[in-house]
Design a protein around this motif. Structure first.
Motif, mmCIF file in Angstrom:
data_model
loop_
_atom_site.group_PDB
_atom_site.id
_atom_site.type_symbol
_atom_site.label_atom_id
_atom_site.label_comp_id
_atom_site.label_asym_id
_atom_site.label_seq_id
_atom_site.Cartn_x
_atom_site.Cartn_y
_atom_site.Cartn_z
ATOM 1 N N TRP A 1 -6.547 2.539 8.421
ATOM 2 C CA TRP A 1 -5.306 1.879 8.468
ATOM 3 C C TRP A 1 -4.750 1.800 6.983
ATOM 4 O O TRP A 1 -3.763 2.517 6.774
ATOM 5 N N LEU A 2 -5.553 1.839 6.087
ATOM 6 C CA LEU A 2 -5.522 1.909 4.551
ATOM 7 C C LEU A 2 -5.052 3.248 4.281
ATOM 8 O O LEU A 2 -4.100 3.670 3.415
ATOM 9 N N LEU A 3 -5.862 4.277 4.804
ATOM 10 C CA LEU A 3 -5.700 5.575 4.612
ATOM 11 C C LEU A 3 -4.191 5.867 5.045
ATOM 12 O O LEU A 3 -3.368 6.625 4.249
ATOM 13 N N LEU A 4 -4.057 5.413 6.228
ATOM 14 C CA LEU A 4 -2.812 5.932 6.926
ATOM 15 C C LEU A 4 -1.396 5.531 6.060
ATOM 16 O O LEU A 4 -0.486 6.438 5.819
ATOM 17 N N THR A 5 -1.541 4.231 5.729
ATOM 18 C CA THR A 5 -0.398 3.701 4.790
ATOM 19 C C THR A 5 -0.183 4.383 3.393
ATOM 20 O O THR A 5 0.990 4.723 2.920
ATOM 21 N N LEU A 6 -1.349 4.742 2.744
ATOM 22 C CA LEU A 6 -1.459 5.418 1.652
ATOM 23 C C LEU A 6 -0.672 6.726 1.563
ATOM 24 O O LEU A 6 -0.048 7.139 0.952
ATOM 25 N N LEU A 7 -0.972 7.609 2.774
ATOM 26 C CA LEU A 7 -0.442 8.830 3.019
ATOM 27 C C LEU A 7 0.911 8.639 3.262
ATOM 28 O O LEU A 7 1.690 9.696 2.839
ATOM 29 N N VAL A 8 1.482 7.470 4.139
ATOM 30 C CA VAL A 8 2.795 7.574 4.150
ATOM 31 C C VAL A 8 3.784 7.400 2.716
ATOM 32 O O VAL A 8 4.847 7.988 2.585
ATOM 33 N N GLY A 9 3.156 6.697 2.057
ATOM 34 C CA GLY A 9 3.847 6.317 0.675
ATOM 35 C C GLY A 9 3.730 7.717 -0.356
ATOM 36 O O GLY A 9 4.492 8.338 -0.982
ATOM 37 N N SER A 10 2.493 8.423 -0.158
ATOM 38 C CA SER A 10 1.841 9.232 -1.199
ATOM 39 C C SER A 10 2.837 10.649 -0.820
ATOM 40 O O SER A 10 3.250 11.562 -1.909
ATOM 41 N N LEU A 11 2.856 11.296 0.387
ATOM 42 C CA LEU A 11 3.422 12.389 0.350
ATOM 43 C C LEU A 11 4.704 12.760 0.017
ATOM 44 O O LEU A 11 5.238 13.639 -0.878
ATOM 45 N N PRO A 12 5.880 11.690 0.201
ATOM 46 C CA PRO A 12 7.131 11.835 -0.306
ATOM 47 C C PRO A 12 7.133 11.806 -1.819
ATOM 48 O O PRO A 12 7.876 12.421 -2.703
ATOM 49 N N GLY A 13 6.120 10.834 -2.479
ATOM 50 C CA GLY A 13 5.727 10.724 -3.842
ATOM 51 C C GLY A 13 5.636 11.921 -4.373
ATOM 52 O O GLY A 13 6.192 12.280 -5.608
ATOM 53 N N ILE A 14 4.573 12.729 -3.836
ATOM 54 C CA ILE A 14 4.238 13.895 -4.662
ATOM 55 C C ILE A 14 5.377 14.905 -4.676
ATOM 56 O O ILE A 14 5.488 15.593 -5.566
ATOM 57 N N THR A 15 5.998 15.008 -3.485
ATOM 58 C CA THR A 15 7.116 15.880 -3.362
ATOM 59 C C THR A 15 8.452 15.724 -4.579
ATOM 60 O O THR A 15 8.876 16.540 -5.255
ATOM 61 N N ILE A 16 8.675 14.301 -4.483
ATOM 62 C CA ILE A 16 9.476 13.988 -5.754
ATOM 63 C C ILE A 16 9.295 14.051 -7.258
ATOM 64 O O ILE A 16 9.922 14.874 -8.111
ATOM 65 N N GLY A 17 7.726 13.796 -7.207
ATOM 66 C CA GLY A 17 7.075 14.036 -8.656
ATOM 67 C C GLY A 17 7.169 15.446 -9.062
ATOM 68 O O GLY A 17 7.532 15.765 -10.210
ATOM 69 N N SER A 18 6.796 16.350 -8.017
ATOM 70 C CA SER A 18 6.898 17.772 -8.343
ATOM 71 C C SER A 18 8.314 18.463 -8.944
ATOM 72 O O SER A 18 8.495 19.150 -9.781
ATOM 73 N N TRP A 19 9.285 17.702 -8.095
ATOM 74 C CA TRP A 19 10.549 18.061 -8.541
ATOM 75 C C TRP A 19 11.043 17.835 -9.710
ATOM 76 O O TRP A 19 11.670 18.552 -10.327
ATOM 77 N N PHE A 20 10.688 16.637 -10.353
ATOM 78 C CA PHE A 20 11.236 16.243 -11.666
ATOM 79 C C PHE A 20 9.974 16.564 -12.679
ATOM 80 O O PHE A 20 10.314 16.022 -13.656
ATOM 81 N N ALA A 21 9.062 17.181 -12.315
ATOM 82 C CA ALA A 21 8.039 17.497 -13.434
ATOM 83 C C ALA A 21 8.525 17.963 -14.641
ATOM 84 O O ALA A 21 8.083 17.780 -15.677
ATOM 85 N N TYR B 1 0.823 -1.123 0.097
ATOM 86 C CA TYR B 1 -0.002 0.056 -0.064
ATOM 87 C C TYR B 1 0.982 1.186 -0.181
ATOM 88 O O TYR B 1 0.558 2.122 -0.428
ATOM 89 N N ILE B 2 1.996 1.207 0.856
ATOM 90 C CA ILE B 2 2.800 2.389 0.846
ATOM 91 C C ILE B 2 3.465 2.629 -0.530
ATOM 92 O O ILE B 2 3.441 3.749 -0.889
ATOM 93 N N LEU B 3 3.814 1.623 -1.160
ATOM 94 C CA LEU B 3 4.533 1.959 -2.482
ATOM 95 C C LEU B 3 3.595 2.278 -3.591
ATOM 96 O O LEU B 3 3.984 3.055 -4.241
ATOM 97 N N SER B 4 2.292 1.764 -3.531
ATOM 98 C CA SER B 4 1.137 2.018 -4.127
ATOM 99 C C SER B 4 1.171 3.623 -4.111
ATOM 100 O O SER B 4 0.707 4.494 -5.097
ATOM 101 N N GLY B 5 1.044 4.213 -3.019
ATOM 102 C CA GLY B 5 0.529 5.520 -2.569
ATOM 103 C C GLY B 5 1.465 6.348 -3.178
ATOM 104 O O GLY B 5 1.589 7.270 -3.693
ATOM 105 N N PHE B 6 2.972 5.903 -3.076
ATOM 106 C CA PHE B 6 4.268 6.602 -3.421
ATOM 107 C C PHE B 6 4.068 6.706 -4.939
ATOM 108 O O PHE B 6 4.296 7.765 -5.553
ATOM 109 N N ALA B 7 3.800 5.616 -5.679
ATOM 110 C CA ALA B 7 3.764 5.574 -7.068
ATOM 111 C C ALA B 7 2.451 6.471 -7.661
ATOM 112 O O ALA B 7 2.887 7.248 -8.727
ATOM 113 N N VAL B 8 1.459 6.657 -6.920
ATOM 114 C CA VAL B 8 0.266 7.534 -7.317
ATOM 115 C C VAL B 8 0.887 9.073 -7.009
ATOM 116 O O VAL B 8 0.495 9.898 -7.974
ATOM 117 N N GLY B 9 1.434 9.317 -5.956
ATOM 118 C CA GLY B 9 2.052 10.337 -5.435
ATOM 119 C C GLY B 9 3.021 11.153 -6.402
ATOM 120 O O GLY B 9 2.773 12.173 -7.050
#
Length: 257
Positions: free
Chosen positions: A212-232, A5-13
């Motif tokens: 619990w699913l919400l928490l794990t998605l947030l853990v992955g997505s927040l850094p994902g969004i940051t990195i994605g915005s950096w490389f946009a 779930y964390i990895l999925s959140g990261f990928a979507v982010g």
């Protein structure tokens, strides 16, 4: 499963950060198709997820002065009552009922297809509007169209969790073609915060949020969004949006069949 779930959140982010397309069009189908989460729980959890992530984005856009608050008010006048009515409808028919779950699944598919249209033809629709100033609405007609658009988006978002991103931004571009891209993004995110929050509270009331699913998605997505915005800026936008549109189209077909 939590790591997945964390990895999925990261990928979507990561994709959201690079493309600007709302996470709902990616996250909800992912939860439904890949992890077998029931459609109603996928929608409710994603709405709670969106209300948190979009709140952070609104703070940034507000500090930069890229939110047109009068448009936000108009959209909310239509979206918030529609969200409440859609929640009551789900409560009446039963969001966890198998038949209603199938309706929600089809609603997700339709919303994904609308997102694909918004991604592929947004620039052409804007060019069509700008080609003839007479096509642009003004005054009361513009206000009424904005409120009506908010009502449609409020219904779509509450039922499918999809619509506040690419579809909402496309409607803003069509109705207010003089907005800068930053203002479109900021205004779209700002109105989506109360909408997704009210819809999420409604789904919490209906018992269709997995915390619990919400928490794990947030853990992955927040850094994902940051990195994605950096490389946009380093990724060709046209290529990335084309691949994203193709992926979403396949997701919609899978949801339907």
């Amino acid at each position: 499963m939590s790591i997945t779930y964390i990895l999925s959140g990261f990928a979507v982010g990561l994709l959201v950060g690079m493309t600007g397309v709302g996470g709902g069009s990616l996250m909800t189908p992912l939860l439904t198709l890949l992890f077998g989460v029931t459609p109603s729980v996928a929608v409710g959890t994603d709405l709670a997820f969106a209300s948190i992530t979009k709140s952070a984005g609104t703070v940034t856009h507000r500090s930069r002065g890229t939110v047109q608050w009068f448009i936000v008010r108009r959209l909310c006048m239509g979206a918030l009552p529609a969200a409440l009515l859609a929640t009551l409808a789900l409560q009446h028919f039963g969001p966890l009922d198998k038949a209603i779950g199938q309706v929600i699944r089809y609603s997700i598919a339709v919303s994904v297809l609308l997102t694909v249209v918004a991604i592929l033809f947004r620039s052409k629709m804007l060019a069509w509007v700008n080609a003839s100033p007479g096509r642009q609405l003004h005054g009361r007609a513009l206000a009424a169209a904005t409120i009506a658009s908010g009502a449609v988006l409020g219904t779509l978002v509450t039922i499918s969790s999809i619509g506040a991103g690419a579809i909402g931004a496309t409607l803003l571009v069509m109705l207010y073609p003089r907005l800068t891209p930053a203002e479109v993004a900021g205004t779209d995110i700002a109105y989506a915060v109360p909408l997704t929050a009210i819809a999420a509270v409604g789904h919490w009331w209906l018992g269709s949020i997995n915390w619990w699913l919400l928490l794990t998605l947030l853990v992955g997505s927040l850094p994902g969004i940051t990195i994605g915005s950096w490389f946009a800026r380093s990724v060709p936008e046209r290529l990335l949006r084309g691949l994203l549109a193709a992926t979403l189209a396949l997701v919609a077909v899978k949801l339907l069949y």
